[in-house]
Scaffold this motif. Structure first.
Motif, mmCIF file in Angstrom:
data_model
loop_
_atom_site.group_PDB
_atom_site.id
_atom_site.type_symbol
_atom_site.label_atom_id
_atom_site.label_comp_id
_atom_site.label_asym_id
_atom_site.label_seq_id
_atom_site.Cartn_x
_atom_site.Cartn_y
_atom_site.Cartn_z
ATOM 1 N N ARG A 320 0.843 -1.169 0.067
ATOM 2 C CA ARG A 320 0.125 0.133 -0.156
ATOM 3 C C ARG A 320 0.730 1.195 0.036
ATOM 4 N NH1 ARG A 320 -5.620 0.112 3.430
ATOM 5 N NH2 ARG A 320 -6.039 -2.239 3.207
ATOM 6 N N VAL A 367 -4.130 -4.930 -5.008
ATOM 7 C CA VAL A 367 -3.336 -4.992 -3.649
ATOM 8 C C VAL A 367 -4.332 -5.442 -2.523
ATOM 9 C CG1 VAL A 367 -2.459 -3.812 -1.787
ATOM 10 C CG2 VAL A 367 -1.530 -3.461 -4.174
ATOM 11 N N GLU A 371 -4.364 -8.977 -0.175
ATOM 12 C CA GLU A 371 -4.584 -9.014 1.320
ATOM 13 C C GLU A 371 -5.478 -10.346 1.476
ATOM 14 O OE1 GLU A 371 -5.550 -5.180 2.339
ATOM 15 O OE2 GLU A 371 -3.549 -4.246 2.354
ATOM 16 N N SER A 377 -0.048 -7.186 2.902
ATOM 17 C CA SER A 377 0.330 -6.876 1.548
ATOM 18 C C SER A 377 1.793 -6.233 2.028
ATOM 19 C CB SER A 377 -0.356 -5.558 1.363
ATOM 20 O OG SER A 377 -0.231 -4.537 2.272
ATOM 21 N N THR A 382 4.551 -12.375 2.169
ATOM 22 C CA THR A 382 3.584 -12.859 0.981
ATOM 23 C C THR A 382 4.707 -13.671 -0.150
ATOM 24 O OG1 THR A 382 3.955 -10.680 -0.288
ATOM 25 C CG2 THR A 382 1.762 -11.032 0.968
#
Length: 519
Positions: A320, A367, A371, A377, A382
């Motif tokens: 983000r 995004v 999530e 994120s 990840t």
């Protein structure tokens, strides 16, 4: 009797337009009145949260239809003006729709509709009852009003409408980080808004009018000692802060990562573009001489905005925050077109604004999908997402190409237009800054895709195949497809951007739509 004799008879008939308003002209205010009425209806029906998405989606779809009709009319007939209260301009508040405003309002409605559909999965019942959809609709009314108004004080009013609505969207949920982000966002934006209002009062005191078609002629008639440069410089600071330009952009990365992801997506697509639009409208159409003098300053601001945004994005771990700095970097490209100042440069800036509104909204929504699968994120948490959702991996890669300005997606042509215009204007150093920033953006987004999707999942595990809701994938896929279509068939966007730029550099048609007898 003496009092009656002291009263001068005033005949206001000459200032009124007694002809009936054409239904075609009424279409001008539909993108503003429609969402305001729908927002009021959504507030009245807040006890039925399931009705909220339907109200918003239907309203935004109707806005798109109205704005398509307005755009077609402006392209075929020129700007369209409607003055409130049957007063003739400049006595009444005018809404004037030209190609520039129609294109941006239409693009904003498309991004808003995508957000409204996505919110069906992202916004739960309590958030709906707390007012998400009324706030969204009121914000869309403010955005549309800013793009379509022909009065600079009315532009301030619509900035206030979208600002107040955005406060409500930011704080929705009441988490500590949301409150912190809202305070930072609100404080700096209120400073910019206050500066905008003070400068507008200064302008009115100087020229005695607020109508955008009337201001250029009044300014041209002033003596050289008039403080026009002071007013233009104050507008540059105020609108530069609204657009998140360097160095007055700290509010954006401090706030855009805090709200619901759909809120961040709509903000990323729309809010900074309203500030950039106001800057272009003011310095190109209203104050062209002052804008030309300020162009070297704007060029440096553009270069620093592009490069600093891309560099800081490259250093982020949280997706983000990465996207927030890329929003900032994209504003630099729009300002570069303004600094170049030619019709081709402005056309490139406007085409880039349309691309950025769609692509940045889409990549924020992507995004959000990440999530949903990974629970975070953060790039350190990840990996292996191409196994969990191959479709999302493909869509995200397409959006990476779009935002980076690589073919065959929508970002390529606006950047090519800006580079060509910069070279023709002799601004080689600014073109170099564009290319360097583009390279850094490519590295930042390529890093995100490789770590989140291509790299194996952290800890040696594998992501389980995940099926995302249709209300998540549908708007995301639609926006991505639209960026692909604009990349493969750029002619309509380029033609509309060129027409809008021509209308800015030669506003005679705009003036005639407001003052039909004007030369």
């Amino acid at each position: 009797m003496a009092a009656d004799m002291g009263k001068a008879a005033v005949d206001v008939a000459a200032a009124l337009n007694l002809a009936p308003v054409s239904p075609r002209d009424m279409l001008v205010i539909v993108p503003v009145v429609g969402p305001l009425m729908a927002a009021a209806l959504a507030v009245m029906l807040r006890g039925w949260p399931r009705s909220q998405p339907a109200i918003a989606i239907v309203t935004l779809a109707a806005m798109i239809a109205a704005e398509i009709a307005l755009l077609a009319r402006t392209l075929g007939e020129g700007p369209v003006t409607m003055v409130m209260g049957r007063w003739q301009a400049p006595f009444g508040i005018a809404f004037t729709v030209d190609t520039l405003g129609a294109v941006l309002a239409l693009t904003a409605a498309v991004a808003g509709l995508a957000g409204a559909v996505y919110a069906r999965a992202d916004i739960d019942g309590p958030a709906r009852r707390a007012g998400f959809y009324p706030f969204l609709l009121a914000m869309m009314a403010g955005v549309s009003g800013a793009f379509l108004t022909g009065d600079i004080f009315n532009l301030y009013v619509w900035f206030e409408v979208l600002l107040i609505s955005s406060f409500g969207l930011l704080v929705l949920g009441g988490e500590p980080r949301q409150l912190d982000g809202t305070v930072k966002y609100g404080l700096l934006n209120l400073i910019a808004t206050t500066l905008f209002l003070v400068t507008t009062g200064y302008l009115y005191g100087l020229v005695g009018t607020l109508n955008m078609a009337d201001i250029p002629a009044r300014l041209a008639a002033l003596p050289q000692t008039a403080p026009v440069m002071v007013i233009a410089s104050l507008y540059l600071v105020a609108f530069g802060m609204k657009a998140a330009a360097f160095p007055v952009n700290a509010w954006l990365p401090a706030s855009y990562h805090t709200p619901k992801i759909v809120v961040g997506a709509v903000f990323a697509g729309l809010l900074t573009k309203v500030g950039a639009y106001a800057l272009i409208r003011t310095l190109v159409m209203l104050m062209p001489a002052a804008g030309a003098v300020l162009s070297p300053v704007i060029a440096w601001v553009a270069a620093l905005t592009m490069i600093t945004g891309a560099l800081i994005a490259l250093a982020q771990n949280e997706m983000r925050r990465t996207m927030g700095f890329l929003v900032i970097s994209g504003i630099g490209y729009i300002l570069a077109g303004l600094a170049i100042g030619t019709a081709d440069g402005l056309a490139g800036a406007l085409a880039y604004a349309v691309h950025s509104m769609l692509a940045m909204t889409a990549i924020y929504l992507a995004v959000g999908a990440v999530e949903r699968i990974a629970g975070s994120s953060a790039l350190t948490r990840t990996g292996g997402l191409y196994r969990a959702s191959p479709l999302l991996a493909a869509i995200f890669l397409g959006l990476v190409l779009a935002v980076a300005g690589l073919p065959p997606l929508s970002g390529f042509w606006p950047k090519a237009m800006l580079v060509r215009a910069g070279l023709e204007a002799g601004d080689g150093w600014l073109v170099t800054a564009m290319l360097v920033a583009g390279f850094l953006i490519t590295l930042a987004l390529g890093r995100v895709w490789l770590l989140a999707f291509w790299r194996p999942a952290p800890g040696g595990g594998e992501e389980v195949r995940t099926r995302l809701p249709a209300t998540v994938m549908l708007p995301l896929a639609a926006l991505t497809l639209l960026t692909l279509l604009l990349g493969l068939m750029p002619e309509p966007l380029v033609a509309a951007a060129q027409a809008a730029a021509d209308g800015l550099t030669d506003p005679a048609a705009y003036v005639r739509s407001v003052f039909p007898g004007a030369l």
